[in-house]
Design an enzyme around this catalytic site. Structure first.
Site, PDB file in Angstrom:
ATOM      1  CG  HIS A 132     -34.345  97.626 114.777  1.00 49.62           C
ATOM      2  ND1 HIS A 132     -33.503  96.610 114.422  1.00 49.62           N
ATOM      3  CD2 HIS A 132     -35.294  97.677 113.796  1.00 49.62           C
ATOM      4  CE1 HIS A 132     -33.915  96.070 113.284  1.00 49.62           C
ATOM      5  NE2 HIS A 132     -34.996  96.683 112.886  1.00 49.62           N
ATOM      6  CG  HIS A 206     -33.214  99.225 109.142  1.00 49.10           C
ATOM      7  ND1 HIS A 206     -34.240  99.166 108.214  1.00 49.10           N
ATOM      8  CD2 HIS A 206     -33.525  98.303 110.086  1.00 49.10           C
ATOM      9  CE1 HIS A 206     -35.115  98.256 108.590  1.00 49.10           C
ATOM     10  NE2 HIS A 206     -34.712  97.710 109.728  1.00 49.10           N
ATOM     11  CD  GLU A 344     -32.572  95.122 108.508  1.00 46.31           C
ATOM     12  OE1 GLU A 344     -32.523  95.099 109.742  1.00 46.31           O
ATOM     13  OE2 GLU A 344     -33.600  94.804 107.877  1.00 46.31           O
TER      14      GLU A 344
HETATM   15  C1  GLA Z   1     -36.149  94.745 110.545  1.00 54.80           C
HETATM   16  C2  GLA Z   1     -36.937  93.670 111.168  1.00 54.80           C
HETATM   17  C3  GLA Z   1     -38.347  93.784 110.716  1.00 54.80           C
HETATM   18  C4  GLA Z   1     -38.906  95.159 111.032  1.00 54.80           C
HETATM   19  C5  GLA Z   1     -38.034  96.202 110.401  1.00 54.80           C
HETATM   20  C6  GLA Z   1     -38.458  97.593 110.790  1.00 54.80           C
HETATM   21  O1  GLA Z   1     -35.876  94.480 109.251  1.00 54.80           O
HETATM   22  O2  GLA Z   1     -36.434  92.398 110.887  1.00 54.80           O
HETATM   23  O3  GLA Z   1     -39.118  92.803 111.329  1.00 54.80           O
HETATM   24  O4  GLA Z   1     -38.940  95.351 112.407  1.00 54.80           O
HETATM   25  O5  GLA Z   1     -36.715  96.028 110.769  1.00 54.80           O
HETATM   26  O6  GLA Z   1     -39.798  97.833 110.558  1.00 54.80           O
END
Ligand code: GLA
Length: 379
Positions: A132, A206, A344
């Site tokens: 991220h 997100h 997402e």
């Molecule tokens: C995304 C990732 C997850 C986790 C979340 C945040 O969805 O795929 O594994 O890292 O973000 O907690």
């Protein structure tokens, strides 16, 4: 459509009304960054009972109020009541994530023959990756907001300029994210970006959804449809192996509306690697720039439905597996395991290292464009 800009006294008056009198945008000061910079909060209302709050910090969707089938309006997102809460947001609640949302294996990629190294900030299965956008990605930056008025609805446009080399990524990246709330109950999220040097990009929204409006309840009872016949198989580090696996006959099959919790405990390797659902599904019929259906979620208790479409090739469905009750959010609620889900839309995880993935490269002169349309209804 007539737009009303609400000033403080009118905002106070409007909060006494049970439903927004009119569509419009109001702007207030949300708080200050630790370095003293002021952070704004924008409130968008439509004529159909919805309200979205968006802050300049992290280009975050702070809350989204949606009517259920009885007309009862509730916030359907996880998050915090104050800017101070959001400053400590380690779960990416509501955030705009970048430059590269999802994972890059080992935090390394090669572009035009040059190697780049990113900080690794995540290690599922003991395998390090950059998650991220790195240590301080877009979700922790102060963006610059402005109200925008379009034919589709009223919105807020947020701009951030990411310096060359920020978090290890090349090129000065100029990014805008626009949230628009329409009177047809669509929340549209759009990201655009241009660069001064070749770079890689995957900007992701997100939000964590619990359509019941009760963040203390599990989302395992929500019914989910994913418009995807395949998902990306991963290794234990949640990095795609390159195999597009058929969902048919597996617990990953959401081609028909299915209760999320129904097969979550199945003895299935992908579910073990993800600690539940946390994978990218390959959307059917994705054509560049055209919107395709990504997902539909329904809460059977309140009848709220969210339908999602996008111009991206994949959707990461994350079932809130890392929520463990240690985060205290809005109204003092401790967010327990699987009390929210994320959808997402994005390019493939680790796309910069996968020659078979749709390209994640953005070059000078090109514009990155990512659209998500969240449509709310109740039945
Ligand atoms: C995304 C990732 C997850 C986790 C979340 C945040 O969805 O795929 O594994 O890292 O973000 O907690």
């Amino acid at each position: 459509m007539k737009t009303l800009i609400l000033f403080p006294t009118l905002i106070a008056m409007s909060s006494l009304l049970s439903a927004p009198a009119s569509a419009g945008i109001s702007e207030s000061v949300y708080g200050k960054m630790p370095d003293g910079r002021e952070v704004k909060l924008y409130t968008l209302t439509n004529t159909s009972g919805m309200e979205a709050k968006v802050t300049e910090y992290g280009a975050i969707l702070v809350s989204l109020k949606v009517p259920d089938k009885a007309g009862k309006v509730a916030d359907v997102t996880h998050g915090y009541d104050t800017l101070e809460g959001w400053l400590g947001n380690s779960s990416y609640f509501g955030a705009t994530v970048g430059r590269f949302g999802n994972r890059i294996a080992n935090g390394k990629f090669t572009l035009d023959g040059k190697s780049y190294s990113l900080v690794t900030n995540n290690d599922p299965g003991g395998m390090p990756c950059s998650l991220h956008g790195g240590t301080e990605g877009f979700s922790k930056k102060l963006w610059k907001g402005e109200a925008v008025y379009t034919k589709g609805g009223d919105g807020v446009k947020l701009t951030y300029v990411s310096a060359d080399g920020e978090e290890g990524y090349p090129g000065v990246l100029t990014v805008t994210v626009t949230y628009t709330l329409t009177n047809a109950n669509d929340l549209v999220w759009e990201a655009e970006a241009t660069t001064t040097a070749p770079t890689v990009i995957n900007i992701v929204h997100h939000s964590y959804w619990n359509l019941s409006g009760d963040p203390a309840t599990s989302i395992n009872d929500h019914e989910l449809t994913l418009f995807a016949d395949q998902y990306l198989a991963t290794n234990a580090g949640m990095i795609p192996t390159g195999e597009k696996a058929a969902v048919a006959g597996t617990p990953m099959d959401f081609t028909k509306a299915t209760v999320i919790g129904e097969r979550i405990a199945a003895d299935y390797e992908a579910l073990k690697f993800g600690g539940g659902y946390d994978h990218a599904w390959v959307l059917n019929g994705t054509a560049e720039r055209a919107l395709v259906k990504a997902a539909r979620v329904r809460d059977p208790k309140t009848g709220r439905v969210m339908s999602l479409s996008t111009n991206q090739p994949a959707v990461q469905f994350y079932g809130g597996n890392f929520l463990d009750g240690t985060t205290t959010g809005k109204g003092g609620v401790k967010y327990q395991h699987r009390t929210a889900l994320c959808l997402e839309t994005e390019n493939y995880p680790d796309a910069p290292n996968n020659p078979k993935a749709p390209t994640a490269v953005l070059r000078p002169g090109e514009t990155y464009h990512h659209t998500m349309v969240h449509t709310f209804s109740a039945e």
